[in-house]
Design an enzyme around this catalytic site. Structure first.
Site, PDB file in Angstrom:
ATOM      1  N   TRP A 127       0.869  -1.180   0.000  1.00 51.27           N
ATOM      2  CA  TRP A 127       0.000   0.000   0.000  1.00 51.27           C
ATOM      3  C   TRP A 127       0.911   1.238   0.000  1.00 51.27           C
ATOM      4  O   TRP A 127       1.796   1.346   0.880  1.00 51.27           O
ATOM      5  CB  TRP A 127      -0.883  -0.030   1.245  1.00 51.27           C
ATOM      6  CG  TRP A 127      -1.895   1.073   1.315  1.00 51.27           C
ATOM      7  CD1 TRP A 127      -2.713   1.497   0.308  1.00 51.27           C
ATOM      8  CD2 TRP A 127      -2.191   1.879   2.455  1.00 51.27           C
ATOM      9  NE1 TRP A 127      -3.512   2.517   0.758  1.00 51.27           N
ATOM     10  CE2 TRP A 127      -3.210   2.775   2.073  1.00 51.27           C
ATOM     11  CE3 TRP A 127      -1.700   1.927   3.755  1.00 51.27           C
ATOM     12  CZ2 TRP A 127      -3.735   3.713   2.949  1.00 51.27           C
ATOM     13  CZ3 TRP A 127      -2.228   2.856   4.616  1.00 51.27           C
ATOM     14  CH2 TRP A 127      -3.235   3.746   4.218  1.00 51.27           C
ATOM     15  N   ASP A 207      -0.328  -5.176   9.505  1.00 52.42           N
ATOM     16  CA  ASP A 207      -1.398  -4.282   9.070  1.00 52.42           C
ATOM     17  C   ASP A 207      -2.620  -5.150   8.777  1.00 52.42           C
ATOM     18  O   ASP A 207      -2.608  -5.927   7.818  1.00 52.42           O
ATOM     19  CB  ASP A 207      -0.928  -3.525   7.813  1.00 52.42           C
ATOM     20  CG  ASP A 207      -1.929  -2.483   7.356  1.00 52.42           C
ATOM     21  OD1 ASP A 207      -3.040  -2.411   7.928  1.00 52.42           O
ATOM     22  OD2 ASP A 207      -1.607  -1.734   6.406  1.00 52.42           O
ATOM     23  N   LYS A 242     -13.116  -0.725   6.653  1.00 51.19           N
ATOM     24  CA  LYS A 242     -13.717  -1.581   5.633  1.00 51.19           C
ATOM     25  C   LYS A 242     -14.695  -2.575   6.253  1.00 51.19           C
ATOM     26  O   LYS A 242     -15.789  -2.765   5.747  1.00 51.19           O
ATOM     27  CB  LYS A 242     -12.632  -2.355   4.862  1.00 51.19           C
ATOM     28  CG  LYS A 242     -11.393  -1.561   4.535  1.00 51.19           C
ATOM     29  CD  LYS A 242     -11.605  -0.569   3.420  1.00 51.19           C
ATOM     30  CE  LYS A 242     -10.685   0.601   3.486  1.00 51.19           C
ATOM     31  NZ  LYS A 242      -9.412   0.640   2.939  1.00 51.19           N
TER      32      LYS A 242
HETATM   33  C1  LMR Z   1      -6.988   1.846  -0.760  1.00 53.88           C
HETATM   34  O1  LMR Z   1      -5.862   1.358  -0.837  1.00 53.88           O
HETATM   35  O2  LMR Z   1      -7.672   2.114  -1.751  1.00 53.88           O
HETATM   36  C2  LMR Z   1      -7.582   2.127   0.589  1.00 53.88           C
HETATM   37  O3  LMR Z   1      -6.784   1.639   1.579  1.00 53.88           O
HETATM   38  C3  LMR Z   1      -7.954   3.547   0.763  1.00 53.88           C
HETATM   39  C4  LMR Z   1      -6.780   4.443   0.950  1.00 53.88           C
HETATM   40  O4  LMR Z   1      -6.819   5.251   1.874  1.00 53.88           O
HETATM   41  O5  LMR Z   1      -5.818   4.390   0.170  1.00 53.88           O
END
Ligand code: LMR
Length: 392
Positions: A127, A207, A242
Protein backbone atom coordinates in the site's frame (compact mmCIF):
# COMPACT_ATOMS: atom_id res chain seq x y z
CA UNK A 1 8.12 31.43 4.25
CA UNK A 2 5.40 29.59 2.46
CA UNK A 3 6.87 30.35 -0.96
CA UNK A 4 9.73 28.03 0.00
CA UNK A 5 7.43 25.01 -0.25
CA UNK A 6 7.66 22.80 -3.30
CA UNK A 7 4.54 21.83 -5.19
CA UNK A 8 3.48 18.26 -4.36
CA UNK A 9 1.60 16.02 -6.75
CA UNK A 10 -1.91 15.03 -5.67
CA UNK A 11 -2.09 11.55 -4.17
CA UNK A 12 -2.56 9.41 -7.29
CA UNK A 13 -5.28 7.19 -5.82
CA UNK A 14 -7.27 10.04 -4.29
CA UNK A 15 -6.90 12.07 -7.51
CA UNK A 16 -8.59 9.21 -9.34
CA UNK A 17 -11.78 9.85 -7.33
CA UNK A 18 -11.92 13.39 -8.75
CA UNK A 19 -11.20 12.22 -12.30
CA UNK A 20 -13.95 9.63 -12.05
CA UNK A 21 -16.46 12.14 -10.70
CA UNK A 22 -15.66 14.55 -13.52
CA UNK A 23 -16.35 11.90 -16.20
CA UNK A 24 -19.93 12.29 -17.46
CA UNK A 25 -20.22 8.91 -19.19
CA UNK A 26 -23.16 7.10 -17.60
CA UNK A 27 -21.57 3.67 -17.91
CA UNK A 28 -18.18 4.56 -16.36
CA UNK A 29 -16.74 1.98 -13.96
CA UNK A 30 -14.86 2.93 -10.77
CA UNK A 31 -12.30 0.31 -9.77
CA UNK A 32 -10.07 2.84 -7.95
CA UNK A 33 -10.04 3.58 -4.25
CA UNK A 34 -10.75 0.69 -1.90
CA UNK A 35 -14.33 1.06 -0.78
CA UNK A 36 -16.83 -1.78 -0.87
CA UNK A 37 -19.80 -1.47 -3.20
CA UNK A 38 -23.01 -3.46 -3.41
CA UNK A 39 -24.28 -4.98 -6.64
CA UNK A 40 -26.06 -1.63 -7.16
CA UNK A 41 -22.74 0.20 -6.93
CA UNK A 42 -23.58 1.81 -3.56
CA UNK A 43 -21.52 1.99 -0.37
CA UNK A 44 -24.31 1.98 2.21
CA UNK A 45 -23.94 2.28 5.97
CA UNK A 46 -24.09 -1.22 7.50
CA UNK A 47 -27.58 -1.92 8.93
CA UNK A 48 -25.90 -3.01 12.19
CA UNK A 49 -23.98 0.28 12.36
CA UNK A 50 -27.14 2.33 11.61
CA UNK A 51 -28.93 0.65 14.52
CA UNK A 52 -25.93 1.19 16.78
CA UNK A 53 -25.76 4.85 15.75
CA UNK A 54 -29.44 5.30 16.66
CA UNK A 55 -28.74 3.93 20.12
CA UNK A 56 -25.61 6.04 20.41
CA UNK A 57 -27.36 9.29 19.52
CA UNK A 58 -30.30 8.51 21.81
CA UNK A 59 -28.16 7.51 24.79
CA UNK A 60 -25.11 9.73 24.58
CA UNK A 61 -25.17 12.35 27.33
CA UNK A 62 -21.74 13.89 26.84
CA UNK A 63 -19.10 14.50 24.22
CA UNK A 64 -16.41 15.38 26.74
CA UNK A 65 -12.87 14.12 26.02
CA UNK A 66 -12.01 10.48 26.70
CA UNK A 67 -8.20 10.74 26.60
CA UNK A 68 -5.48 9.87 24.08
CA UNK A 69 -6.38 6.15 24.21
CA UNK A 70 -9.95 6.84 23.07
CA UNK A 71 -12.83 4.49 23.83
CA UNK A 72 -11.26 1.50 25.57
CA UNK A 73 -14.61 -0.31 25.51
CA UNK A 74 -14.27 -0.32 21.71
CA UNK A 75 -10.68 -1.58 21.92
CA UNK A 76 -11.58 -4.37 24.36
CA UNK A 77 -14.58 -5.40 22.25
CA UNK A 78 -12.27 -5.90 19.25
CA UNK A 79 -9.84 -8.19 21.08
CA UNK A 80 -11.72 -11.51 20.74
CA UNK A 81 -12.34 -10.86 17.03
CA UNK A 82 -8.72 -9.94 16.35
CA UNK A 83 -6.77 -12.27 18.64
CA UNK A 84 -9.22 -15.12 19.33
CA UNK A 85 -7.72 -17.67 21.70
CA UNK A 86 -4.58 -15.57 22.22
CA UNK A 87 -6.72 -13.18 24.26
CA UNK A 88 -4.60 -10.51 25.89
CA UNK A 89 -1.42 -12.60 25.70
CA UNK A 90 -1.42 -13.16 29.44
CA UNK A 91 -1.40 -9.41 30.07
CA UNK A 92 1.38 -8.67 27.54
CA UNK A 93 -0.98 -6.90 25.11
CA UNK A 94 -2.59 -3.50 25.30
CA UNK A 95 -4.32 -1.31 22.75
CA UNK A 96 -5.70 2.12 22.00
CA UNK A 97 -8.20 3.65 19.62
CA UNK A 98 -6.75 5.61 16.70
CA UNK A 99 -8.13 7.39 13.61
CA UNK A 100 -8.25 4.59 11.02
CA UNK A 101 -5.57 2.17 9.91
CA UNK A 102 -3.34 5.07 8.90
CA UNK A 103 -3.45 6.42 12.47
CA UNK A 104 -2.46 2.99 13.77
CA UNK A 105 0.40 2.69 11.29
CA UNK A 106 1.61 6.19 12.03
CA UNK A 107 1.88 5.46 15.76
CA UNK A 108 3.30 1.95 15.25
CA UNK A 109 6.04 3.18 12.94
CA UNK A 110 6.80 6.24 15.07
CA UNK A 111 7.05 3.95 18.12
CA UNK A 112 9.42 1.68 16.21
CA UNK A 113 11.49 4.73 15.31
CA UNK A 114 11.58 5.88 18.94
CA UNK A 115 12.69 2.37 19.89
CA UNK A 116 15.60 2.68 17.45
CA UNK A 117 14.40 0.49 14.57
CA UNK A 118 16.93 0.01 11.77
CA UNK A 119 15.09 -0.86 8.58
CA UNK A 120 11.48 -1.82 7.98
CA UNK A 121 11.32 -4.71 5.50
CA UNK A 122 8.39 -4.50 3.15
CA UNK A 123 7.08 -6.69 0.36
CA UNK A 124 6.87 -4.82 -2.91
CA UNK A 125 4.34 -3.70 -4.04
CA UNK A 126 2.65 -2.56 -0.87
CA UNK A 127 0.00 0.00 0.00
CA UNK A 128 1.71 3.26 -1.08
CA UNK A 129 1.02 4.96 2.26
CA UNK A 130 3.33 2.50 4.06
CA UNK A 131 6.45 3.89 2.43
CA UNK A 132 5.09 7.45 2.53
CA UNK A 133 4.75 7.26 6.32
CA UNK A 134 8.22 5.73 6.65
CA UNK A 135 9.70 8.46 4.46
CA UNK A 136 7.91 11.14 6.44
CA UNK A 137 9.30 9.69 9.68
CA UNK A 138 12.77 9.31 8.18
CA UNK A 139 12.82 5.54 8.76
CA UNK A 140 14.60 3.40 6.15
CA UNK A 141 12.69 0.69 4.31
CA UNK A 142 14.05 -2.36 2.52
CA UNK A 143 12.00 -4.00 -0.20
CA UNK A 144 11.61 -7.59 -1.25
CA UNK A 145 9.36 -8.94 -4.01
CA UNK A 146 6.00 -9.88 -2.54
CA UNK A 147 4.70 -12.14 -5.31
CA UNK A 148 5.94 -14.09 -8.30
CA UNK A 149 4.58 -13.49 -11.81
CA UNK A 150 2.56 -16.70 -11.35
CA UNK A 151 0.51 -14.90 -8.70
CA UNK A 152 1.71 -16.58 -5.49
CA UNK A 153 3.74 -15.22 -2.58
CA UNK A 154 7.47 -15.12 -3.37
CA UNK A 155 8.78 -17.09 -0.40
CA UNK A 156 12.32 -17.17 -1.82
CA UNK A 157 12.47 -13.36 -1.76
CA UNK A 158 11.05 -13.27 1.78
CA UNK A 159 13.59 -15.85 2.99
CA UNK A 160 16.45 -13.84 1.49
CA UNK A 161 15.18 -10.58 3.00
CA UNK A 162 14.83 -12.09 6.46
CA UNK A 163 18.21 -13.85 6.22
CA UNK A 164 19.72 -10.42 5.65
CA UNK A 165 17.87 -8.79 8.56
CA UNK A 166 18.08 -9.13 12.30
CA UNK A 167 17.15 -7.84 15.71
CA UNK A 168 16.71 -4.10 15.41
CA UNK A 169 14.86 -4.37 12.09
CA UNK A 170 11.12 -4.67 11.60
CA UNK A 171 8.92 -6.24 8.95
CA UNK A 172 5.58 -4.96 7.70
CA UNK A 173 3.17 -7.82 7.04
CA UNK A 174 -0.34 -7.62 5.57
CA UNK A 175 -2.54 -9.76 7.83
CA UNK A 176 -4.98 -10.60 5.02
CA UNK A 177 -6.33 -9.32 1.71
CA UNK A 178 -2.94 -8.03 0.60
CA UNK A 179 -3.18 -4.51 -0.77
CA UNK A 180 -2.60 -4.18 -3.75
CA UNK A 181 -2.11 -7.76 -4.99
CA UNK A 182 -4.77 -9.81 -3.13
CA UNK A 183 -2.07 -12.48 -2.79
CA UNK A 184 -2.02 -13.74 0.81
CA UNK A 185 0.24 -16.32 2.43
CA UNK A 186 -1.25 -19.81 2.69
CA UNK A 187 -1.50 -21.42 6.15
CA UNK A 188 1.71 -23.37 5.46
CA UNK A 189 3.47 -20.19 4.32
CA UNK A 190 2.31 -18.30 7.42
CA UNK A 191 3.81 -21.10 9.53
CA UNK A 192 7.11 -20.58 7.74
CA UNK A 193 6.80 -16.78 8.10
CA UNK A 194 6.31 -17.28 11.85
CA UNK A 195 9.42 -19.51 12.02
CA UNK A 196 11.56 -17.14 10.01
CA UNK A 197 10.44 -14.00 11.84
CA UNK A 198 11.02 -15.71 15.20
CA UNK A 199 14.50 -16.88 14.16
CA UNK A 200 15.56 -13.56 12.65
CA UNK A 201 14.50 -11.48 15.65
CA UNK A 202 12.81 -8.77 13.54
CA UNK A 203 9.80 -6.98 14.98
CA UNK A 204 6.58 -7.78 13.09
CA UNK A 205 4.24 -4.88 12.41
CA UNK A 206 1.04 -6.38 11.06
CA UNK A 207 -1.40 -4.28 9.07
CA UNK A 208 -4.85 -5.85 9.44
CA UNK A 209 -7.18 -3.56 7.53
CA UNK A 210 -9.54 -6.03 5.84
CA UNK A 211 -10.41 -8.69 8.42
CA UNK A 212 -13.55 -10.50 7.27
CA UNK A 213 -13.32 -9.45 3.62
CA UNK A 214 -11.15 -12.38 2.54
CA UNK A 215 -12.15 -15.85 3.75
CA UNK A 216 -13.88 -15.01 7.07
CA UNK A 217 -13.19 -13.21 10.35
CA UNK A 218 -11.37 -16.15 11.93
CA UNK A 219 -9.69 -17.33 8.73
CA UNK A 220 -8.36 -13.84 7.95
CA UNK A 221 -6.70 -13.57 11.37
CA UNK A 222 -5.28 -17.10 11.51
CA UNK A 223 -1.94 -16.37 9.82
CA UNK A 224 -1.33 -13.30 11.93
CA UNK A 225 -2.17 -15.23 15.10
CA UNK A 226 0.32 -17.96 14.11
CA UNK A 227 3.04 -15.29 13.98
CA UNK A 228 1.95 -13.56 17.17
CA UNK A 229 1.84 -16.85 19.12
CA UNK A 230 5.56 -17.30 18.44
CA UNK A 231 6.89 -13.78 18.98
CA UNK A 232 7.85 -11.92 22.13
CA UNK A 233 7.04 -8.53 20.61
CA UNK A 234 4.76 -7.28 17.86
CA UNK A 235 2.41 -4.47 16.86
CA UNK A 236 -0.90 -4.75 15.05
CA UNK A 237 -2.38 -1.82 13.12
CA UNK A 238 -6.11 -2.49 12.82
CA UNK A 239 -8.71 -0.72 10.71
CA UNK A 240 -12.51 -0.87 10.99
CA UNK A 241 -12.93 1.33 7.93
CA UNK A 242 -13.72 -1.58 5.63
CA UNK A 243 -15.18 -4.32 7.84
CA UNK A 244 -17.60 -1.90 9.53
CA UNK A 245 -17.92 0.40 6.49
CA UNK A 246 -16.90 3.33 8.71
CA UNK A 247 -14.41 4.82 6.25
CA UNK A 248 -14.83 8.55 6.79
CA UNK A 249 -15.44 8.20 10.50
CA UNK A 250 -11.81 6.96 10.77
CA UNK A 251 -11.97 4.04 13.15
CA UNK A 252 -9.01 1.87 14.05
CA UNK A 253 -6.89 0.50 16.85
CA UNK A 254 -3.23 -0.03 17.60
CA UNK A 255 -2.30 -3.12 19.60
CA UNK A 256 1.12 -3.50 21.20
CA UNK A 257 2.46 -6.83 22.46
CA UNK A 258 5.57 -6.60 24.62
CA UNK A 259 7.89 -9.11 26.25
CA UNK A 260 6.10 -8.54 29.55
CA UNK A 261 3.31 -6.35 30.88
CA UNK A 262 5.75 -3.71 32.14
CA UNK A 263 7.34 -3.34 28.67
CA UNK A 264 3.90 -3.06 27.09
CA UNK A 265 2.72 -0.48 29.61
CA UNK A 266 5.85 1.61 29.01
CA UNK A 267 5.43 1.34 25.24
CA UNK A 268 1.82 2.51 25.60
CA UNK A 269 2.88 5.64 27.49
CA UNK A 270 4.99 6.45 24.43
CA UNK A 271 2.06 5.71 22.13
CA UNK A 272 -0.13 8.13 24.13
CA UNK A 273 2.49 10.87 23.73
CA UNK A 274 2.59 10.22 19.99
CA UNK A 275 -1.21 10.36 19.79
CA UNK A 276 -1.20 13.61 21.74
CA UNK A 277 1.17 15.33 19.34
CA UNK A 278 -0.56 13.97 16.24
CA UNK A 279 -4.30 14.27 16.95
CA UNK A 280 -4.48 14.53 20.73
CA UNK A 281 -7.49 12.20 20.99
CA UNK A 282 -9.23 10.10 18.36
CA UNK A 283 -12.68 10.93 16.96
CA UNK A 284 -15.33 9.05 18.93
CA UNK A 285 -18.48 8.51 16.91
CA UNK A 286 -17.50 5.59 14.66
CA UNK A 287 -15.60 3.74 17.37
CA UNK A 288 -18.55 4.07 19.74
CA UNK A 289 -20.92 2.73 17.06
CA UNK A 290 -18.61 -0.25 16.39
CA UNK A 291 -18.42 -0.89 20.16
CA UNK A 292 -22.22 -0.92 20.46
CA UNK A 293 -22.38 -3.44 17.59
CA UNK A 294 -19.77 -5.71 19.18
CA UNK A 295 -21.27 -5.50 22.68
CA UNK A 296 -24.70 -6.65 21.44
CA UNK A 297 -25.16 -10.26 20.33
CA UNK A 298 -27.94 -9.47 17.87
CA UNK A 299 -26.10 -6.56 16.26
CA UNK A 300 -22.91 -8.63 16.10
CA UNK A 301 -24.76 -11.38 14.22
CA UNK A 302 -26.24 -8.77 11.86
CA UNK A 303 -22.82 -7.20 11.25
CA UNK A 304 -21.10 -10.54 10.60
CA UNK A 305 -23.93 -11.52 8.25
CA UNK A 306 -23.51 -8.31 6.27
CA UNK A 307 -19.78 -8.92 6.11
CA UNK A 308 -20.44 -12.45 4.87
CA UNK A 309 -22.66 -11.11 2.06
CA UNK A 310 -19.92 -8.70 0.99
CA UNK A 311 -17.40 -11.50 0.94
CA UNK A 312 -19.66 -13.74 -1.11
CA UNK A 313 -20.34 -10.99 -3.65
CA UNK A 314 -16.64 -10.27 -4.13
CA UNK A 315 -15.95 -14.01 -4.44
CA UNK A 316 -18.57 -14.24 -7.20
CA UNK A 317 -16.97 -11.31 -9.07
CA UNK A 318 -13.54 -12.92 -8.70
CA UNK A 319 -14.81 -16.24 -10.04
CA UNK A 320 -16.51 -14.52 -12.99
CA UNK A 321 -13.26 -12.74 -13.89
CA UNK A 322 -11.23 -15.92 -13.50
CA UNK A 323 -13.51 -17.80 -15.85
CA UNK A 324 -13.14 -15.02 -18.45
CA UNK A 325 -9.38 -15.55 -18.68
CA UNK A 326 -9.63 -16.74 -22.30
CA UNK A 327 -11.30 -13.45 -23.30
CA UNK A 328 -8.26 -11.40 -22.27
CA UNK A 329 -5.30 -13.75 -22.07
CA UNK A 330 -2.07 -12.60 -20.44
CA UNK A 331 -3.64 -10.26 -17.87
CA UNK A 332 -3.62 -12.85 -15.08
CA UNK A 333 -7.40 -13.14 -14.72
CA UNK A 334 -7.18 -16.90 -14.08
CA UNK A 335 -5.42 -16.37 -10.74
CA UNK A 336 -7.96 -13.86 -9.34
CA UNK A 337 -10.18 -16.62 -7.97
CA UNK A 338 -7.46 -17.69 -5.53
CA UNK A 339 -6.76 -14.16 -4.32
CA UNK A 340 -8.51 -12.39 -1.46
CA UNK A 341 -10.22 -9.17 -0.58
CA UNK A 342 -10.92 -5.96 -2.42
CA UNK A 343 -7.85 -5.85 -4.62
CA UNK A 344 -5.94 -7.64 -7.34
CA UNK A 345 -3.44 -6.48 -9.91
CA UNK A 346 -3.99 -7.03 -13.62
CA UNK A 347 -0.93 -7.27 -15.84
CA UNK A 348 -1.69 -4.14 -17.82
CA UNK A 349 0.75 -1.66 -19.33
CA UNK A 350 0.36 2.05 -18.50
CA UNK A 351 -0.92 2.52 -22.08
CA UNK A 352 -3.59 -0.12 -21.62
CA UNK A 353 -4.64 1.45 -18.28
CA UNK A 354 -4.94 4.82 -20.03
CA UNK A 355 -6.95 3.31 -22.91
CA UNK A 356 -9.28 1.63 -20.45
CA UNK A 357 -9.93 5.01 -18.87
CA UNK A 358 -10.16 7.14 -22.00
CA UNK A 359 -11.90 4.73 -24.40
CA UNK A 360 -13.94 2.63 -21.98
CA UNK A 361 -14.49 4.80 -18.89
CA UNK A 362 -12.82 2.21 -16.65
CA UNK A 363 -10.89 3.77 -13.76
CA UNK A 364 -8.17 1.89 -11.86
CA UNK A 365 -4.93 2.67 -10.05
CA UNK A 366 -1.82 3.23 -12.16
CA UNK A 367 -0.38 -0.04 -10.88
CA UNK A 368 -3.14 -2.01 -12.61
CA UNK A 369 -4.80 -2.59 -9.25
CA UNK A 370 -8.55 -3.09 -9.48
CA UNK A 371 -11.11 -2.84 -6.70
CA UNK A 372 -13.07 -6.05 -7.18
CA UNK A 373 -16.03 -4.51 -5.32
CA UNK A 374 -16.39 -1.91 -8.08
CA UNK A 375 -17.64 -4.72 -10.33
CA UNK A 376 -21.32 -5.61 -10.37
CA UNK A 377 -23.51 -8.05 -12.25
CA UNK A 378 -24.49 -5.00 -14.33
CA UNK A 379 -21.00 -3.89 -15.38
CA UNK A 380 -18.74 -6.93 -15.27
CA UNK A 381 -19.59 -7.97 -18.82
CA UNK A 382 -18.64 -4.53 -20.13
CA UNK A 383 -15.44 -4.60 -18.07
CA UNK A 384 -14.41 -7.94 -19.58
CA UNK A 385 -15.21 -6.61 -23.07
CA UNK A 386 -13.04 -3.57 -22.38
CA UNK A 387 -10.18 -5.78 -21.15
CA UNK A 388 -10.51 -7.95 -24.26
CA UNK A 389 -10.40 -4.83 -26.44
CA UNK A 390 -7.18 -3.46 -24.90
CA UNK A 391 -5.55 -6.89 -24.56
CA UNK A 392 -6.23 -7.86 -28.17
C1 LMR B 1 -6.99 1.85 -0.76
O1 LMR B 1 -5.86 1.36 -0.84
O2 LMR B 1 -7.67 2.11 -1.75
C2 LMR B 1 -7.58 2.13 0.59
O3 LMR B 1 -6.78 1.64 1.58
C3 LMR B 1 -7.95 3.55 0.76
C4 LMR B 1 -6.78 4.44 0.95
O4 LMR B 1 -6.82 5.25 1.87
O5 LMR B 1 -5.82 4.39 0.17
Amino acid sequence: MLDQLEQQPADALLALIKLFNADDRADKIDLGVGVYRTDDGATPVFAAVKKAEERLVAGQDSKAYLGPEGDMGFVHALVPHVFGPLGDFGGRMDGMQVPGGTGALRIALALAKKAGVGRVLMGNPSWPNHVQILNDLGVASANFRHATPEGVADMEALRAALADAGAGDAIMLHGCCHNPTGIDYTAAQWAEVADMVATSGVLPIIDLAYQGLGQGMEEDAAGMRAVLARLPEAMVAYSCDKNFGLYRDRVGALFVIGKDSADTARAMTNAYVLARVNWSQPPDHGGAAARIVMEDEGLTALWLGELGDMRARMRAMRDALASADNRAPGLGLATLGEQNGLFSILRLTPEQILRLREEHGVYMAGSGRINIAGLTSGNIGRFIDALAAVAG
